[in-house]
Design a protein around this motif. Structure first.
Motif, PDB file in Angstrom:
ATOM      1  N   UNK A 198       0.826  -1.207   0.000  1.00 13.29           N
ATOM      2  CA  UNK A 198       0.000   0.000   0.000  1.00 13.29           C
ATOM      3  C   UNK A 198       0.862   1.261   0.000  1.00 13.29           C
ATOM      4  N   UNK A 199       1.955   1.258   0.744  1.00 13.26           N
ATOM      5  CA  UNK A 199       2.782   2.457   0.885  1.00 13.26           C
ATOM      6  C   UNK A 199       3.761   2.646  -0.274  1.00 13.26           C
ATOM      7  N   UNK A 200       3.706   1.795  -1.291  1.00 13.58           N
ATOM      8  CA  UNK A 200       4.662   1.873  -2.399  1.00 13.58           C
ATOM      9  C   UNK A 200       4.632   3.245  -3.058  1.00 13.58           C
ATOM     10  N   UNK A 201       5.829   3.739  -3.387  1.00 11.21           N
ATOM     11  CA  UNK A 201       5.916   5.016  -4.094  1.00 11.21           C
ATOM     12  C   UNK A 201       6.845   4.885  -5.291  1.00 11.21           C
ATOM     13  N   UNK A 202       6.948   5.952  -6.067  1.00 12.34           N
ATOM     14  CA  UNK A 202       7.706   5.923  -7.319  1.00 12.34           C
ATOM     15  C   UNK A 202       9.182   5.675  -7.070  1.00 12.34           C
ATOM     16  N   UNK A 203       9.752   6.347  -6.071  1.00 15.27           N
ATOM     17  CA  UNK A 203      11.172   6.152  -5.783  1.00 15.27           C
ATOM     18  C   UNK A 203      11.451   4.697  -5.394  1.00 15.27           C
ATOM     19  N   UNK A 204      10.564   4.121  -4.595  1.00 17.31           N
ATOM     20  CA  UNK A 204      10.755   2.747  -4.160  1.00 17.31           C
ATOM     21  C   UNK A 204      10.722   1.758  -5.303  1.00 17.31           C
ATOM     22  N   UNK A 205       9.788   1.940  -6.239  1.00 22.06           N
ATOM     23  CA  UNK A 205       9.670   0.979  -7.335  1.00 22.06           C
ATOM     24  C   UNK A 205      10.851   1.089  -8.289  1.00 22.06           C
ATOM     25  N   UNK A 206      11.345   2.296  -8.509  1.00 22.13           N
ATOM     26  CA  UNK A 206      12.484   2.461  -9.426  1.00 22.13           C
ATOM     27  C   UNK A 206      13.771   1.925  -8.800  1.00 22.13           C
TER      28      UNK A 206
ATOM     29  N   UNK B 116      12.668  -0.592   1.794  1.00 25.19           N
ATOM     30  CA  UNK B 116      13.577   0.269   2.548  1.00 25.19           C
ATOM     31  C   UNK B 116      13.484   1.720   2.056  1.00 25.19           C
ATOM     32  N   UNK B 117      13.395   1.903   0.749  1.00 31.41           N
ATOM     33  CA  UNK B 117      13.268   3.251   0.187  1.00 31.41           C
ATOM     34  C   UNK B 117      11.963   3.904   0.622  1.00 31.41           C
TER      35      UNK B 117
END
Length: 570
Positions: free
Chosen positions: A431-439, A533-534
């Protein structure tokens, strides 16, 4: 010595091409009632269940599996069946987690999800990586298939490649998904028919099933459980299960072609039937290929074709076996070639049709400064099919110039497959996933997998890693040579009925020793670790639409009419 094909063999081979092309054109041109995007990509959502089931199976089973699985079962035995059990687990994940989300959203481009969940850059990353991987995969399957065919049929390699690529492009161009599915249906029948016929004739050739089972048992091929805890073993029950599971995440759960076929159905209840039936069909053909490998071993247990020098490449074992048992059976060689060609053409046609929608939605429409009509959209889709077909046809010409490119291409397909699995799963499950984390997660996982893969490949090529097989022999050959000779100067050596240890040079780093069956899993774990972690170190992005998450973690229920909607979003 390869026996020449008879006119009956050629008739069977050509008949498959005529049947699959004719039904594709009939269904796609005559039966199609509208020149629209919905008709071209989703066949008007009116295709019967059985063709969809067999099409799903045919498009995900390539000629590489039909040729490669019997080879592995020949050397390693019944434990190969742990791989399809892992794939069944993948189908379960598809049913419970992935498909409900994408069925509700009904995006034309599968990768529109990434833009809605993250941003347009992630969407373009996923689309570009998937497009490149599918083109490479098409090159591999067509190259390997045409190579096998030209060893039997006296036709120039490049002429055969051109004819087959253009034939497949032609009926995909005119038929759309409706034509692709129905051609897959015919080709799946040839696949099943050829495998069943070869299995039956192999049993007859061995003098009965009991004799085959006894020989396979004495050679250690019927040992099903092998729970070697080492992650360095080439094959073990748990590494094969993991390999099957991660491959199914790539080929089923995050495969736009599979989702596209599911969206052709008018309601979700029919889709449940498709999933269970497709899993059963996939499992059946994998089991058939494994059984065929065991029968091949029983046929040559005392005169291995590689040890005796009759073959130079273990990948030719199945072709050698078919020609050997079918020399007095008219039409068998043609049926076998039709079977492996069917697997290749079904995969290629699926790739062409799927990529046309992805390239159109994710790239062409992004740069066109004007609004296009429905007819223009359909024309552009068909034009993309021709361009991709040209690219595949031309790419094979450069691919064949170096054998190393083939090995690297297979590795790259696995690498990008793990990346695709991560970027979708990260958005669906976190749920907390963001663009920086996925990249950051995607890049990290891809780099570690690339590092391991290249290191492992170099070590094998340099002879620092040597794989052993279960015992093979040439005691029964006419020359009656001892069975302790190396397997034709390859990296495999004669083993025992029970153990297949891997031999490492002392200077091989432990990271390079890890079984290649675990590469995708390790890449996904690394990606999720860095991605989470990101996310913890940065600001979470608010989920704007709960439908972008799996149902199990949603905080609000979607409107009831969403799940029942059958209208596509254009």
């Amino acid at each position: 010595m390869i026996e020449p094909m008879t006119w009956i063999d050629y008739t069977v081979f050509v008949l498959m091409l005529i049947c699959s092309t004719s039904i594709a054109l009939y269904q796609g041109v005559i039966k199609s009632k509208a020149n629209t995007v919905e008709e071209y990509l989703y066949a008007g959502r009116k295709i019967p269940l059985i063709p969809i089931i067999l099409s799903n199976m045919a498009s995900t089973i390539s000629s590489i599996i039909i040729v490669g699985v019997p080879r592995e079962a020949y050397y390693y035995g019944l434990e190969m069946l742990f791989m399809p059990f892992g794939q069944i687990a993948g189908f379960a994940c598809f049913y419970f987690f992935y498909l409900p989300v994408f069925y509700e959203l009904k995006y034309i481009s599968y990768f529109e999800y990434l833009e809605r969940r993250f941003n347009n850059a992630v969407r373009l990353l996923g689309s570009a990586v998937f497009t490149i991987s599918q083109i490479i995969y098409a090159l591999i399957i067509m190259h390997s298939t045409c190579t096998a065919i030209t060893t039997v049929i006296p036709i120039p390699f490049y002429l055969l490649v051109t004819i087959l690529c253009w034939l497949c492009t032609f009926y995909t161009f005119l038929g759309g998904l409706r034509g692709v599915v129905w051609s897959d249906f015919i080709q799946a029948l040839f696949m099943y028919g050829s495998l069943a016929t070869i299995i039956v004739l192999s049993i007859v050739h061995l003098g009965g099933l009991n004799n085959a089972v006894q020989i396979a048992s004495e050679g250690g091929r019927l040992q099903f459980f092998n729970f070697d805890p080492s992650c360095f073993a080439r094959f073990s029950s748990w590494t094969l299960w993991i390999s099957g599971f991660t491959i199914s995440l790539q080929n089923i759960c995050t495969n736009p072609a599979v989702v596209q076929r599911c969206l052709t159905l008018p309601n979700y209840s029919k889709m449940k039937i498709i999933i269970f039936s497709s899993a059963a069909a996939y499992f059946t053909i994998f089991v058939a290929c494994t059984i065929l490998g065991l029968l091949m071993y029983a046929s040559y247990h005392d005169c291995d074709p590689l040890l005796s020098g009759q073959l130079n490449n273990a990948d030719d074992l199945l072709t050698y076996h078919v020609l050997n048992i079918g020399r007095h059976v008219p039409g068998l060689s043609g049926l076998f070639l039709a079977g492996i060609l069917s697997a290749a053409l079904s995969s290629l046609s699926t790739i062409l049709n799927t990529l046309s929608g992805i390239i159109m939605e994710d790239f062409i429409k992004k740069v066109i400064p004007f609004t296009i009509t429905e007819e223009q959209n359909s024309l552009y889709l068909k034009s993309v099919v021709i361009l991709v077909g040209l690219l595949v046809n031309g790419g094979i010409f450069s691919l064949s110039s170096s054998g190393g490119i083939m090995h690297m291409s297979v590795t790259m397909v696995s690498l990008v497959g793990g990346l695709i699995v991560f970027i979708f799963s990260f958005g669906l499950f976190i749920r907390e996933a963001n663009t920086k984390g996925v990249i950051i997660g995607a890049v990290s996982g891809c780099l570690i997998t690339l590092w391991m893969s290249l290191g492992n490949m170099w070590s094998v090529a340099a002879g620092k890693i040597t794989y052993t097989t279960k015992i093979v022999s040439i005691e029964g050959c006419l020359a009656n040579v001892s069975d302790i000779l190396p397997v034709n100067n390859s990296s495999m050596t004669v083993g025992s009925p029970d153990d297949t240890p891997v031999i490492f040079a002392e200077d091989v780093p432990y990271l390079y020793r890890i079984s290649f069956n675990l590469f995708i899993l390790i890449g996904i774990i690394v990606s999720f670790s860095f991605g989470i972690f990101t996310v913890l170190c940065t600001k979470s992005e608010e989920v704007k639409n709960e439908n972008l998450l799996i149902k199990q973690i949603r905080r609000t229920k979607p409107p009831e009419n969403i799940a029942m909607s059958t209208n596509l979003r254009f």
